[in-house]
Design an enzyme around this catalytic site. Sequence first.
Site, mmCIF file in Angstrom:
data_model
loop_
_atom_site.group_PDB
_atom_site.id
_atom_site.type_symbol
_atom_site.label_atom_id
_atom_site.label_comp_id
_atom_site.label_asym_id
_atom_site.label_seq_id
_atom_site.Cartn_x
_atom_site.Cartn_y
_atom_site.Cartn_z
ATOM 1 N N GLY A 7 6.928 0.073 1.613
ATOM 2 C CA GLY A 7 5.721 0.860 1.881
ATOM 3 C C GLY A 7 5.207 0.627 3.291
ATOM 4 O O GLY A 7 4.006 0.721 3.554
ATOM 5 N N GLN B 112 -0.752 2.960 4.464
ATOM 6 C CA GLN B 112 -2.010 2.524 5.079
ATOM 7 C C GLN B 112 -2.003 1.026 5.372
ATOM 8 O O GLN B 112 -2.291 0.593 6.482
ATOM 9 C CB GLN B 112 -3.193 2.866 4.162
ATOM 10 N N ARG C 24 10.222 8.147 2.784
ATOM 11 C CA ARG C 24 10.553 9.379 3.511
ATOM 12 C C ARG C 24 9.748 9.519 4.790
ATOM 13 O O ARG C 24 10.186 10.146 5.737
ATOM 14 C CB ARG C 24 10.272 10.585 2.617
ATOM 15 N N ASP D 134 14.666 3.491 -1.406
ATOM 16 C CA ASP D 134 13.909 4.122 -2.487
ATOM 17 C C ASP D 134 13.738 3.035 -3.547
ATOM 18 O O ASP D 134 14.721 2.616 -4.167
ATOM 19 C CB ASP D 134 14.712 5.314 -3.032
ATOM 20 N N TYR E 228 -2.606 4.985 -12.499
ATOM 21 C CA TYR E 228 -2.511 3.981 -11.442
ATOM 22 C C TYR E 228 -2.995 2.627 -11.975
ATOM 23 O O TYR E 228 -2.333 1.594 -11.798
ATOM 24 C CB TYR E 228 -3.372 4.439 -10.258
HETATM 25 N N1 SER Z 1 -7.847 2.494 -2.786
HETATM 26 C C1 SER Z 1 -7.102 2.613 -3.987
HETATM 27 C C2 SER Z 1 -7.222 3.961 -4.580
HETATM 28 O O1 SER Z 1 -8.218 4.582 -4.374
HETATM 29 C C3 SER Z 1 -7.566 1.585 -4.975
HETATM 30 O O2 SER Z 1 -6.575 0.656 -5.170
HETATM 31 O O3 SER Z 1 -6.361 4.397 -5.253
#
Ligand code: SER
Length: 325
Positions: A13, A17, A41, A58, A148
Amino acid sequence: MAKSDMTKILVTGACGQIGSELTLALRRRYGNENVIAVGHRTKPSEALCTTGPFEYIDVTRRETIEEVVRKYKIDTIYHLAAILSAVGEKKPQLAWEVNMNGLYNVLEVAREYEMVRVFCPSSIAAFGPETPRDNTPQETVLRPTTMYGVTKVAGELLCNYYFIRFGLDVRGVRYPGIISSETLPGGGTTDYAVEIFYEAIKHKRYTCFVREDTVLPMMYMPDCIKAAIDLMEADLSRLKHHADFNLSAMSFSAGELAAEIRKHIPEFVCEYKPDFRQAIADSWPRSIDDSAARQEWGWEPEYDLAAMTADMLEKLGRRYAEGRL
Ligand code: SER
């Protein structure tokens, strides 16, 4: 634990960010050639390519990880490749595939190649609507309502399992929303806290996708990087937790952030049009108790809202003036 036991570091990654800035910080600390950046990518930034090795992998295809691990004799992985919360709600199957199978592949490769250490971030998204929202304790209810969040809780458990079962030294923190000036976040719920700065500088206006009174825990990138490096260099014998440290730096509402920006840009106007991300934000804590991180590895953040805002506006303002924003 000496830093010299981590000699060849892989960052997944690396175009993201956190990865884009963490990679450069690790290269400054451990040597350019010793930190291998890998992306999927996204085209890497010039800084990423000119300061050290860059490869494509990947994480859902284990053999692509192994290839790079063998080529560079990797002994440490910072595993940052992940789908964030908002994209994860649009594409839950992809979030599971990347966040779970990607992590599983990384842990399996790390186990097989007997790596020294692995870093894998968790998130405030591991918490859910039943979690106490203020000063959220280290040990508490983990029943998230986003895909997530589900992958983050399962990921924490999996990392801790690898430590207990295989002795693999996996470490991680529950990051709050991360604010940064180099690379935009890719599809999270806390993205407004970054976008607002770009829009304030470029257009003096921003339409925020959460309500004005939405309070979330946040952290500035220098603290985010410091946390990862400090935890990875901490003495293992001091750690009672491993992959699930609560971490805190500041908490503010969207309205308070806008007001802080107005101290520097008085004409800045912020409007609020909540979308589907409001419900995600409402399911997360407002503030975090990070005393375990403070006790076990000396965590202490440097930036508060005022210091972060001043630094963000200074950095982005300079780029804007140079026509690079
Ligand atoms: N900054 C992240 C999100 O908004 C939180 O882990 O998904």
